[in-house]
Motif scaffolding. Sequence first.
Motif, short mmCIF file in Angstrom:
data_model
loop_
_atom_site.label_atom_id
_atom_site.label_comp_id
_atom_site.label_asym_id
_atom_site.label_seq_id
_atom_site.Cartn_x
_atom_site.Cartn_y
_atom_site.Cartn_z
N ILE A 13 -9.14 -1.59 2.39
CA ILE A 13 -7.94 -2.28 1.88
C ILE A 13 -7.80 -3.67 2.48
O ILE A 13 -7.43 -4.61 1.79
CB ILE A 13 -6.67 -1.44 2.16
CG1 ILE A 13 -6.68 -0.17 1.29
CG2 ILE A 13 -5.41 -2.26 1.92
CD1 ILE A 13 -5.59 0.82 1.63
N VAL A 19 -1.57 -1.18 -4.13
CA VAL A 19 -2.69 -0.30 -3.87
C VAL A 19 -2.07 1.09 -3.72
O VAL A 19 -1.27 1.30 -2.80
CB VAL A 19 -3.46 -0.67 -2.58
CG1 VAL A 19 -4.59 0.34 -2.34
CG2 VAL A 19 -4.00 -2.09 -2.66
N VAL A 45 0.87 -1.18 0.00
CA VAL A 45 0.00 0.00 0.00
C VAL A 45 0.90 1.23 0.00
O VAL A 45 1.77 1.36 0.87
CB VAL A 45 -0.92 0.02 1.24
CG1 VAL A 45 -1.76 1.29 1.28
CG2 VAL A 45 -1.80 -1.23 1.26
#
Length: 131
Positions: A84, A44, A20
Amino acid sequence: MKTQTAQQTSGNSLTGKKVVILGGSAGIGLATAQAAAAAGAQLVIVSRSIDKVNSALKSLPATATGLTADLSDEEQIKALFAKIGGFDHLVYTAGENLKLSNVADTNMDNARRFFYTRYWGAFTAVKHAAS
């Protein structure tokens, strides 16, 4: 004979790892996303701007995901990590450009706003990512 890259022999592959990147749509964040993608990571990226996210996704693998959040807003950060789910690595490169001026001329409210994203955003991200 098949040769191995330094990445394959060093054990630093990100293959199968979810990374992320907050602030991943431009600059150092996007370069980090591109490097992580090259190392096999599932990405992400997060930015405040959907236009920046969409532009960045054009330079990343089709498996990359882009989300938006204001990283100076704790509720948005909390909701972001709920969306997420689990991940392996967190990278924080988000922040506004610092506008420098003479210290004597500095508006303190403007100076404090700089830390909302760069410091408190990172702190809050870790707070909600840890769970």
